[in-house]
Design a protein around this motif. Structure first.
Motif, mmCIF file in Angstrom:
data_model
loop_
_atom_site.group_PDB
_atom_site.id
_atom_site.type_symbol
_atom_site.label_atom_id
_atom_site.label_comp_id
_atom_site.label_asym_id
_atom_site.label_seq_id
_atom_site.Cartn_x
_atom_site.Cartn_y
_atom_site.Cartn_z
ATOM 1 N N MET A 16 0.820 -1.206 0.000
ATOM 2 C CA MET A 16 0.000 0.000 0.000
ATOM 3 C C MET A 16 0.855 1.259 0.000
ATOM 4 N N VAL A 17 0.353 2.292 -0.657
ATOM 5 C CA VAL A 17 0.916 3.635 -0.619
ATOM 6 C C VAL A 17 -0.180 4.506 -0.026
ATOM 7 N N GLY A 18 0.184 5.367 0.948
ATOM 8 C CA GLY A 18 -0.860 6.139 1.604
ATOM 9 C C GLY A 18 -0.435 7.532 1.986
ATOM 10 N N TYR A 19 -1.390 8.284 2.497
ATOM 11 C CA TYR A 19 -1.177 9.637 2.968
ATOM 12 C C TYR A 19 -1.887 9.766 4.310
ATOM 13 N N GLN A 20 -1.151 10.183 5.347
ATOM 14 C CA GLN A 20 -1.725 10.361 6.675
ATOM 15 C C GLN A 20 -1.840 11.857 6.946
ATOM 16 N N PHE A 21 -3.061 12.328 6.976
ATOM 17 C CA PHE A 21 -3.290 13.763 7.136
ATOM 18 C C PHE A 21 -2.944 14.233 8.548
ATOM 19 N N LEU A 22 -3.461 13.588 9.572
ATOM 20 C CA LEU A 22 -3.178 13.961 10.953
ATOM 21 C C LEU A 22 -2.500 12.791 11.667
ATOM 22 N N THR A 23 -1.251 12.975 12.071
ATOM 23 C CA THR A 23 -0.521 11.953 12.820
ATOM 24 C C THR A 23 0.250 12.634 13.942
ATOM 25 N N THR A 24 1.039 11.873 14.671
ATOM 26 C CA THR A 24 1.794 12.448 15.786
ATOM 27 C C THR A 24 2.923 13.338 15.281
ATOM 28 N N TRP A 25 3.264 14.320 16.032
ATOM 29 C CA TRP A 25 4.337 15.297 15.839
ATOM 30 C C TRP A 25 4.228 16.076 14.543
ATOM 31 N N ILE A 26 4.430 15.433 13.436
ATOM 32 C CA ILE A 26 4.403 16.120 12.140
ATOM 33 C C ILE A 26 3.166 15.653 11.371
ATOM 34 N N PRO A 27 2.267 16.563 11.025
ATOM 35 C CA PRO A 27 1.115 16.148 10.211
ATOM 36 C C PRO A 27 1.514 15.983 8.749
ATOM 37 N N SER A 28 0.658 15.371 7.987
ATOM 38 C CA SER A 28 0.822 15.232 6.550
ATOM 39 C C SER A 28 2.041 14.376 6.184
ATOM 40 N N LYS A 29 1.883 13.045 6.369
ATOM 41 C CA LYS A 29 2.970 12.109 6.046
ATOM 42 C C LYS A 29 2.600 11.246 4.852
ATOM 43 N N LEU A 30 3.605 10.906 4.067
ATOM 44 C CA LEU A 30 3.469 9.918 2.998
ATOM 45 C C LEU A 30 3.921 8.577 3.552
ATOM 46 N N THR A 31 3.226 7.504 3.202
ATOM 47 C CA THR A 31 3.560 6.187 3.760
ATOM 48 C C THR A 31 3.671 5.134 2.675
ATOM 49 N N LEU A 32 4.484 4.126 2.962
ATOM 50 C CA LEU A 32 4.597 2.900 2.179
ATOM 51 C C LEU A 32 4.488 1.755 3.175
ATOM 52 N N SER A 33 3.714 0.733 2.846
ATOM 53 C CA SER A 33 3.629 -0.410 3.760
ATOM 54 C C SER A 33 3.444 -1.694 2.963
ATOM 55 N N TYR A 34 3.910 -2.778 3.575
ATOM 56 C CA TYR A 34 3.723 -4.100 3.000
ATOM 57 C C TYR A 34 3.310 -5.043 4.121
ATOM 58 N N THR A 35 2.286 -5.829 3.884
ATOM 59 C CA THR A 35 1.807 -6.819 4.847
ATOM 60 C C THR A 35 1.969 -8.200 4.236
ATOM 61 N N GLN A 36 2.674 -9.057 4.941
ATOM 62 C CA GLN A 36 2.816 -10.454 4.523
ATOM 63 C C GLN A 36 1.881 -11.291 5.390
ATOM 64 N N ILE A 37 0.949 -11.988 4.751
ATOM 65 C CA ILE A 37 0.004 -12.839 5.473
ATOM 66 C C ILE A 37 0.619 -14.228 5.565
ATOM 67 N N LEU A 38 0.918 -14.653 6.783
ATOM 68 C CA LEU A 38 1.548 -15.951 6.994
ATOM 69 C C LEU A 38 0.529 -17.082 6.936
ATOM 70 N N ASN A 39 -0.578 -16.932 7.618
ATOM 71 C CA ASN A 39 -1.688 -17.886 7.575
ATOM 72 C C ASN A 39 -2.941 -17.148 8.025
#
Length: 158
Positions: free
Chosen positions: A82-105
């Protein structure tokens, strides 16, 4: 006083004696009056059918044919990027994100995430300052039901 009581007793006996007797089912006196008329209420009660109790239906929505539950989706999947945008987060607002989830079972998955954001301020061409934040996350999810889960793991912010 004695005479008054005696008169009351006599008149009460006379009034009881003059009361006509009511016909009974065994008497031959006017048999058509002895039979009670059937009311509409009684006919409705006699013609009524017994009530069949239906079992109450559960409020749970049934899964449509061909639709998979969350657990079945996890067991049929490998991972998610996933590629995302976090508008309100801790300390610094407006973050760009990259994430990967591996489903084991169907019970376990591991997720890695990177998020970055910055704020800078300038006034009439003069740089007053800037702040950068980067966050690295490695989290595990343990599913205990269909979609209810516990999430835990380390987070590094710099």
């Amino acid at each position: 006083m004695k005479y008054l009581v005696l008169l009351l007793v006599l008149f009460s006996q006379i009034s009881i004696a003059q009361t006509p007797s009511l016909p009974t089912e065994d008497s031959d006196v006017v048999p058509e009056l002895v039979k009670p008329e059937e009311s509409k209420f009684e006919s409705v009660v006699e013609e009524a059918k017994p009530i069949v109790e239906e079992k109450p239906q559960p409020i749970v929505k049934k899964v449509e044919e061909g639709a998979l539950t969350s657990r079945e989706n996890r067991s049929a999947s490998n991972g998610t990027a996933m590629v995302g945008y976090q508008f309100l987060t801790t300390w610094i607002p407006s973050k760009l994100t990259l994430s990967y989830t591996q489903i084991l079972n169907e019970k376990w998955s591991i997720e890695g995430e990177f998020a970055t954001g910055s704020i800078s301020t300038s006034y009439i061409g003069v740089d007053l300052g800037s702040i950068k934040e980067r966050r690295y996350t490695l989290q595990a999810r343990r599913y205990v039901g269909n979609s209810f889960h516990f999430m835990f793991g380390p987070v590094l912010s710099d």
